[in-house]
Design a protein around this motif. Structure first.
Motif, PDB file in Angstrom:
ATOM      1  N   UNK A   1      37.917  16.996  55.221  1.00 32.74           N
ATOM      2  CA  UNK A   1      36.678  16.930  54.431  1.00 32.74           C
ATOM      3  C   UNK A   1      36.277  18.279  53.834  1.00 32.74           C
ATOM      4  N   UNK A   2      36.963  19.352  54.245  1.00 28.65           N
ATOM      5  CA  UNK A   2      36.593  20.676  53.699  1.00 28.65           C
ATOM      6  C   UNK A   2      37.679  21.284  52.815  1.00 28.65           C
ATOM      7  N   UNK A   3      38.863  20.645  52.747  1.00 31.09           N
ATOM      8  CA  UNK A   3      39.960  21.263  51.982  1.00 31.09           C
ATOM      9  C   UNK A   3      39.666  21.332  50.482  1.00 31.09           C
ATOM     10  N   UNK A   4      38.720  20.525  50.014  1.00 32.91           N
ATOM     11  CA  UNK A   4      38.393  20.553  48.577  1.00 32.91           C
ATOM     12  C   UNK A   4      37.058  21.249  48.297  1.00 32.91           C
ATOM     13  N   UNK A   5      36.471  21.874  49.319  1.00 35.08           N
ATOM     14  CA  UNK A   5      35.164  22.510  49.141  1.00 35.08           C
ATOM     15  C   UNK A   5      35.218  23.811  48.355  1.00 35.08           C
ATOM     16  N   UNK A   6      36.383  24.458  48.356  1.00 33.72           N
ATOM     17  CA  UNK A   6      36.492  25.766  47.702  1.00 33.72           C
ATOM     18  C   UNK A   6      37.195  25.618  46.367  1.00 33.72           C
ATOM     19  N   UNK A   7      36.420  25.684  45.264  1.00 31.95           N
ATOM     20  CA  UNK A   7      36.975  25.503  43.930  1.00 31.95           C
ATOM     21  C   UNK A   7      37.883  26.652  43.523  1.00 31.95           C
ATOM     22  N   UNK A   8      37.890  27.752  44.290  1.00 28.51           N
ATOM     23  CA  UNK A   8      38.716  28.911  43.956  1.00 28.51           C
ATOM     24  C   UNK A   8      40.115  28.820  44.560  1.00 28.51           C
ATOM     25  N   UNK A   9      40.310  27.886  45.500  1.00 25.99           N
ATOM     26  CA  UNK A   9      41.561  27.831  46.230  1.00 25.99           C
ATOM     27  C   UNK A   9      42.714  27.331  45.370  1.00 25.99           C
ATOM     28  N   UNK A  10      43.920  27.712  45.789  1.00 22.60           N
ATOM     29  CA  UNK A  10      45.127  27.183  45.178  1.00 22.60           C
ATOM     30  C   UNK A  10      45.292  25.714  45.552  1.00 22.60           C
ATOM     31  N   UNK A  11      46.142  25.023  44.813  1.00 27.85           N
ATOM     32  CA  UNK A  11      46.447  23.637  45.137  1.00 27.85           C
ATOM     33  C   UNK A  11      47.493  23.589  46.250  1.00 27.85           C
TER      34      UNK A  11
END
Length: 401
Positions: A34-44
Motif C-alpha cells: 500500500x506504500x510502494x506507490x506513495x512516492x511519485x519520485x521513485x523509479x519504477x
C-alpha cells in the motif's frame, strides 16, 4: 505489529528525525503493497529475470539479511510535530503509529520491497508453508525519516542512490513544484502546462516548462543548464535547494521576480509594439524576434538568461537574493525612447540569428548578458534597459563575433 525502535538521531541537514527500527517481514509486507506507490519520485519496478533480484529471492529463502530500507513520514503527516524543536520528543508509540497507519513512502529499497512481496507470493503459490512461515517471522531493519519535506526527500533520495542513474534536476524540479500549476497558486500568476497554453500568453500567464528551465538555470548559474545531465551538477543544485529552500520558497521567489520584471518593463516601455508599416526597419530586420515588449521577454531563452544571470549575481553579492527583485525593479528606467530602445534589441537579435549556428543557445547567452548588466548593482548600466541592451551586445560580440 512487531516493531522495535532501536535508535534515533536528528538529521540536521534536512531537519528530520532519523529512526532505526526493526520490523518483522510479515508486518512490513502488510503495509508494503500500500506504500510502494506513495512516492511519485521513485523509479519504477525493475523487470529482469537475469537481474540480481532473482538471486536475492533465493538468498532470502535461506535467511539472508538485507540492507535496511529507507522510509519517510512526510512533514504534513506529523502535524505540529513537524517543527525541528519537537521532532526529538516523538515517542516510540507515535513512531509505531505512523507505521501502522501507513503514513510512509519509500526513499530507498523499492526493489527490495518488490522482491519481498514476490517471494511471499512465490512461496504461497508453491505451498511451501514451512519456508514461508520462517521467512515471514524474520526481522528486517528500516530507517525512517520523520517530518521530512519535499526538498529533503529529493536530497536524501539523491544521496542514497548515487550508484544508480538519477532522474535529472529538471525532472525533480517539475515534480517538486507541480503544486504551483494553475491559477493564483502564486497570487496574480497562472502557470500553465504545455497543453494548456500556446504562444498567445500574456503577463501573468507563463508556461511551466519554461519556468522550470529558467529556475534550473538559476540553480546552476548556467543558461544552458537544460542541455546538461551531470550527477555533480545535480548534487550542487540540490545542495542549494536544501540549504536555502528549507527556509524560503526559492521557486516562488523566482516566479514572482520574473513576473515583476515582465510587468515593470511593460510599464516602463509604455507597452511598445513594432509598427507594421515601418518599411525601413522591416527591410533591415525581415524576421524580427518579436513584435512587442511582452513577446520579446516572454520566451524560454529569456527565462534561462534571467535565471543564470541572477544566480551568478547572487554569488557575487551584487543582489541579496531573489526576494529583493520586485523592490529593486521599482527603480527600473528605459534610458531612451521606446521605439529606439526596443528596435535596438530586435536588431541585436537579428544579427545573432544571421551569425549563429545554434541560435537558441546564442539568444540565451545574449539575454544572460542583458540581465547581468541590468541587475549588476556596481555596473554603469544598473536598472537601465537601453544601456543593458548595448552592454549585452558588446559582451556578446567579444565572445562570439
Amino acid at each position: 505489529m512487531n516493531i522495535k525502535v532501536l535508535s534515533r538521531i536528528l538529521d540536521q541537514k534536512i531537519n528530520a528525525l532519523n529512526v532505526l527500527v526493526e520490523i518483522r517481514i510479515k508486518d512490513y509486507l502488510s503495509i508494503a503493497s500500500q506504500i510502494i506507490h506513495n512516492n511519485e519520485l521513485q523509479r519504477k519496478k525493475v523487470r529482469s529475470s537475469k537481474s540480481v533480484y532473482s538471486l536475492l529471492r533465493n538468498d532470502l529463502k535461506q535467511g539472508c539479511t538485507i540492507p535496511p530500507v529507507f522510509l519517510a513520514v512526510r512533514k504534513e503527516a506529523v502535524g505540529t510535530k513537524g517543527k525541528v524543536s519537537k521532532l526529538e520528543t516523538t515517542t516510540d508509540s507515535e513512531i509505531i503509529k505512523y507505521i501502522e497507519e501507513k503514513k510512509l513512502l519509500i526513499l530507498d529499497g523499492l526493489q527490495r520491497t518488490y522482491q519481498l512481496i514476490e517471494l511471499e507470493q512465490e512461496l504461497k503459490k508453491d505451498k511451501d508453508i514451512e519456508t514461508l512461515r520462517a521467512f515471514l517471522e524474520r526481522n528486517i531493519r528500516a530507517e525512517i525519516f520523520i517530518g521530512i519535506n519535499k526538498i529533503g526527500i529529493l536530497y536524501r533520495m539523491l544521496t542514497l542512490n548515487t550508484g544508480q542513474t538519477p532522474m535529472s534536476v529538471r525532472h525533480q524540479i517539475e515534480i517538486l513544484y507541480q503544486d504551483y500549476l494553475g491559477e493564483n497558486k502564486i497570487p496574480g500568476i497562472e502557470i500553465l502546462r504545455e497543453v494548456e497554453g500556446g504562444r498567445a500568453l500574456k503577463p501573468g500567464k507563463y508556461k511551466f516548462n519554461e519556468i522550470v528551465d529558467g529556475f534550473q538555470s538559476y540553480l546552476e548559474k548556467d543558461e544552458l543548464a537544460i542541455d546538461r545531465a551531470s550527477l555533480l551538477e545535480d548534487v550542487k543544485s540540490l545542495e542549494k535547494l536544501s540549504k536555502v529552500g528549507q527556509k524560503k520558497d526559492l521557486f516562488q521567489d523566482f516566479v514572482v521576480g520574473y513576473h515583476s520584471f515582465i510587468v515593470k518593463v511593460g510599464q516602463t516601455g509604455k507597452n511598445w509594439a513594432l509598427d507594421e508599416d515601418d518599411e525601413e526597419f522591416h527591410e533591415s530586420v525581415p524576421q524580427p524576434f518579436a513584435t512587442d515588449i511582452s513577446s520579446i521577454f516572454m520566451r524560454g531563452q529569456v527565462l534561462t538568461g534571467f535565471g543564470a544571470a541572477l544566480g551568478s549575481l547572487e554569488d557575487l553579492n551584487q543582489i541579496k537574493d531573489l526576494s529583493t527583485i520586485p523592490t529593486v525593479l521599482n527603480k527600473l528606467k528605459l534610458g531612451g525612447n521606446e521605439d529606439e530602445t526596443f528596435k535596438l534589441i530586435l536588431m541585436n537579435l537579428e544579427t545573432i540569428r544571421k551569425s549563429s549556428k545554434k541560435i537558441g543557445n546564442s539568444q540565451r547567452r545574449y539575454f544572460y548578458f542583458f540581465f547581468k548588466s541590468l541587475f549588476n548593482s556596481s555596473g554603469d548600466s544598473h536598472l537601465n534597459i537601453k544601456k543593458s541592451i548595448e552592454k549585452a551586445f558588446q559582451n556578446y560580440k567579444v565572445e562570439f563575433l
